[in-house]
Design a protein around this motif. Structure first.
Motif, PDB file in Angstrom:
ATOM      1  N   HIS A 231       0.733  -1.221   0.053  1.00  0.00           N
ATOM      2  CA  HIS A 231      -0.036   0.159  -0.075  1.00  0.00           C
ATOM      3  C   HIS A 231       1.353   1.462   0.339  1.00  0.00           C
ATOM      4  N   GLU A 260      -3.661   0.991  -3.974  1.00  0.00           N
ATOM      5  CA  GLU A 260      -3.818   0.499  -2.761  1.00  0.00           C
ATOM      6  C   GLU A 260      -4.665  -1.063  -2.555  1.00  0.00           C
ATOM      7  N   ASP A 263      -3.614  -4.138   1.141  1.00  0.00           N
ATOM      8  CA  ASP A 263      -4.290  -4.046   2.329  1.00  0.00           C
ATOM      9  C   ASP A 263      -2.937  -3.965   3.786  1.00  0.00           C
TER      10      ASP A 263
END
Length: 873
Positions: A231, A260, A263
């Protein structure tokens, strides 16, 4: 006039009448100038057999078509079957396998000859079964999605979409079925929870300065990893973004990218990216700058390991299937100290619904339709009201899917289906045309080979509302019957078929395919569980028809079809509506025995007697309820209106009220009312109504083409009030007698304690009926009645009936007191159970629901018995 048989036997009646209707062309009588009304049947698979969902779907359509026909409209119900690419190919392949013949050995042309032979011999099973249900389709114009006219429409649409820049060829991930070796749609993917594992792997950094850990449910796909994603806001990895890691086993260097999709809260926060074998990873790969043509593919069409583009997959792994590859890769990772840990995990796994094998996300060249512009038009049509969705609650789902629509993969790697009308030259150039001659002209007469793929069956069925009417030819049927009036569909194909019809209809016809889209629920078992062969809870509609008749099954499905709700099908309901049919049969026999034949008038006859004026008014009110339910597509409301009028109002009350008093007026009214019942009930129970229509006397035409009721009558308020007063009085007396165990043959004497002229007039007028139906003789003697009595409301006064001598009052008090105690004990026990959170929160929902129903029943029983005891003073 031949007397009706004593026993109602649906089987022979249904076979005889269906053959008559179809052979005489009554499913589509010639009405060229009449108002058109059109429904297209969702085409069942040619391989299919009638299941309970088909029975519901087609019953609802048949109801609407039969009523429209009776309204005098040019009612067209388009019928046909879908060629069902995978399903049909699978059936024929299985047949050939049983003969020791392999598809690949005989070639495409010979295989297709076998398919057409199978279709001619075995492909009509479901259409024969639809006839048993009573489906009044236009069989004389039956269509098939592979017939020549329809195929021409499919080819035209493909070519036109390509010309308009809406259809193109692209390399993307698809759901790939390794058994059938074809792309399949989302609808053909069944997700199951499978006990699996979660492997955490250690990937060393390329510069040797450390490592990064990733977790995966498919360790074998690391052979085709192209990146590791973290991320962008995950501070643990900020400094690593842009660096490379060296993959174990292959030694290939791949980048660490920021995306993105990773996680930070899941596992290590870093994920392996295999864009050639995972849908999410494909999008991550595109954002990372990988072109689809450069993405690595480590499996062949049968999901066996192949060499990737960089040639770094070890030779001993080549040719292994997915399970073998997983074991071998895990062993190598462990040997290289790249396996950190293994955890048990339940994995949501996609399976082919027909093949039963795990579906592989696979990178391949396919044909796609850019449906975004088409979806915009479909949404606009819905917002404008050109398409009405019923129930409206589904509109939100409709918009949500159309707003987020993705390109539609329309090609399949099968032999059975519409061949893609595209040709390739030796240089790989593509020519899309309606024929090979046209393509060769485009190619300057260079040698061409046609695309081996066929089109998704949903592509052809999306054209159903207009291609079945003759498009691209401008036929008379197309002009008159497009757009269709209503589509009846299960909500489960809202996107795969309904939305695509809307898009294609608007694109090629410039108008919506249908004005109303009605979405019904699923038919579940009696406990509300989804039916499945594995659970053993499927219901065979043909078996129900054998036992109870098609009419009973049809009425059951109609009565239980409440907008937006699933149906819990209990065979006892079907049995109950078979009893309803028997009730109707017996009523017809009773009328026949009393000299009542066919009505001589479509309009209500003139009536003087209040009971006859009342029943005419009840027909008027029932018809209004029925028409309103049709307008609102409330199928349960339709069934409720005609059922309660037929069984309750007519059979239980009118027939009993006029028993023994069949004068000419009553015969005329009874004949007219019974005809109205047959006409109103015909769309729901076509077989028994047609049989009784002719069974009570000679008719100049069949019921299927009789006029929908227009009684030209009104409700007589005075007659309605008088007969409802009488019905209420008789009902309450009967109920009270039953509660207090008054012997059925015991005559009670009824009094009123104070004079009341209007009530006395009615009691005088109907004393014969009171004596016959309630065993009460009215005496105009006033004064207070002492002791145990029945007190029943009789309009503005009470009818008081002494019980002394009719029953043992003391014994009855004792019996009722004991019964009340038992009911109250059960009631209180159930209340305590329902008040216990450990039961309501932990028990199965159906157990809690049953306890609530039992509590309500026992509470009501306690109150009823207490009221009965109170009557005894």
């Amino acid at each position: 006039m031949t007397e009706l048989p004593k026993t109602f036997e649906p089987g022979p009646i249904e076979a005889r009448w269906y053959d008559h209707w179809e052979s005489t062309g009554l499913f589509r009588p010639e009405r060229g100038e009449a108002e058109p009304y059109t429904i297209v049947m969702p085409p069942p698979n040619v391989t299919g057999s009638l299941h309970i969902g088909h029975a519901l779907d087609n019953t609802l359509q048949d109801i609407l078509i039969r009523r429209a026909r009776m309204q005098g409209k040019d009612a067209l119900w388009v019928v046909g079957t879908d060629h069902a690419g995978i399903a049909t190919q699978m059936v024929v392949e299985r047949n050939l396998d049983s003969q020791g013949v392999k598809r690949a050995e005989i070639g495409r042309e010979a295989f297709l000859e076998h398919v057409w032979e199978w279709k001619a011999q075995s492909g009509g099973a479901i259409t024969r079964q639809l006839r048993r249900l009573g489906a009044s389709c236009d069989w004389s114009n039956e269509r098939f999605t592979m017939d020549p006219g329809f195929s021409a429409a499919v080819t035209r649409v493909f070519v036109e979409l390509h010309k308009r820049g809406l259809l193109y060829r692209d390399k993307r991930l698809v759901n790939w079925d390794p058994r059938f070796q074809t792309a399949i749609s989302d609808l053909e993917v069944e997700t199951r929870d499978v006990q699996g594992k979660f492997w955490t792997l250690r990937y060393p950094l390329g510069d040797g300065s450390g490592h990064i850990e990733v977790a995966t449910t498919r360790p074998e796909t690391m052979l085709a990893d192209m990146a590791v994603a973290v991320h962008p806001m995950d501070e643990r990895y900020t400094a690593l973004v842009g660096k490379q890691i060296r993959l174990p086993i292959t030694g290939r260097l791949i980048p660490i990218v920021a995306d993105e999709h990773a996680d930070p809260e899941l596992g290590s926060g870093a994920v392996k990216v295999t864009p050639g074998h995972d849908f999410n990873d494909f999008e991550v790969g595109k954002r990372a700058g990988f072109a689809a043509r450069d993405m690595l593919n480590m499996f062949d069409a049968s999901a066996h390991v192949v060499q990737t583009a960089d040639g770094l997959v070890p030779g001993d792994l080549l040719g292994l299937n997915r399970d073998e590859a997983r074991k071998a890769v895990v062993a190598r990772l462990e040997a290289e100290c790249a396996l950190v840990k293994v955890e048990d995990r339940v994995i949501a796994t996609p399976f082919g619904d027909r093949s039963g094998v795990v579906i592989e996300p696979w990178l391949t060249d396919q044909w796609y339709v850019d449906v975004k512009p088409l979806a915009e038009r479909a949404m606009q049509a819905t917002r404008s009201g050109a398409i009405k969705i019923v129930p409206e609650s589904w509109a939100k789902t409709w918009y949500n899917w159309l707003e987020n629509i993705q390109p539609w993969c329309v090609s399949r790697q099968l032999w059975w289906g519409h061949r893609v009308p595209a040709w390739f030259d030796d240089d790989g150039n593509i020519y899309v045309a309606e024929s090979e001659d046209q393509a060769r002209t485009q190619a300057g007469n260079r040698p061409l080979r046609q695309d081996e793929d066929v089109l998704d069956t949903w592509f052809s069925s999306a054209l159903w509302p207009f291609a079945t009417l003759g498009w691209p030819e401008q036929t008379a049927d197309l002009t008159r019957h497009y757009p269709n009036d209503v589509l009846i569909s299960g909500f489960d194909i809202l996107f795969f078929w309904d939305a695509r019809m809307a898009m294609q209809g608007l694109e090629f016809m410039g108008d919506v395919p249908w004005k109303t889209l009605y979405l019904h629920g699923l038919v579940r078992d009696a406990q509300g569980q989804k039916m499945s062969k594995s659970k053993g809870n499927t219901v065979d509609p043909l078996g129900l028809i054998d036992r109870y008749g098609a009419d009973a099954l049809r009425f059951t499905l109609t009565a239980m079809e409440s907008q937006g709700r699933d149906i819990k099908l209990d065979e006892k309901r079907v049995e109950g509506y078979r009893n309803f049919a028997t009730k109707l049969w017996n009523a017809a026999r009773f009328l026949q025995m009393n000299g009542v034949g066919p009505s001589q008038s479509v309009e209500a006859p003139v009536a003087i007697l209040p009971v006859n004026r009342w029943i005419i008014g009840e027909v008027v009110e029932t018809l209004a309820k029925l028409n309103r339910a049709f307008d609102e597509l409330r199928f349960d409301g339709m069934a409720d209106a005609i059922y309660h009028f037929t069984w309750g109002t007519f059979c239980d009350w009118y027939v009993e009220l006029v028993k023994g008093a069949f004068d000419d007026e009553t015969k005329a009214v009874a004949a007219w009312v019974f005809d109205q019942i047959l006409v109103m009930l015909h769309p729901f129970m076509p077989f028994i109504t047609e049989e009784l229509w002719h069974g009570v006397g000679e008719r100049p035409y069949d019921l299927i083409v009789a006029k929908w009721p227009q009684p030209a009558a009104s409700v007589d308020a005075a007659a309605k009030g008088e007969i409802e007063w009488l019905i209420s009085l008789v009902s309450e007396v009967r109920s009270a007698r039953t509660e207090l165990n008054v012997p059925p043959g015991e005559r009670l004497i009824g009094y009123i304690e104070q004079p009341e002229p209007s009530s006395e007039t009615l009691l005088d007028k109907h004393q014969d009926i009171l004596l016959r139906m309630a065993k009460v003789s009215w005496q105009p003697v006033y004064g207070k009645r002492e002791g145990a009595v029945l007190r029943i409301s009789a309009g503005l006064t009470e009818l008081v009936m002494p019980l002394q001598g009719a029953i043992d009052v003391s014994a009855e008090r004792t019996r009722l007191a004991k019964a009340i105690a038992v009911a109250e004990k059960d009631r209180d026990g159930l209340a305590a159970r329902l008040g216990n959170p450990s039961f309501t929160e932990r028990a199965k929902p159906e157990a809690v629901e049953k306890a609530r129903a039992d509590h309500e029943a026992r509470s009501a029983e306690a109150e009823r018995l207490a009221a009965a005891l109170a009557r005894l003073g």
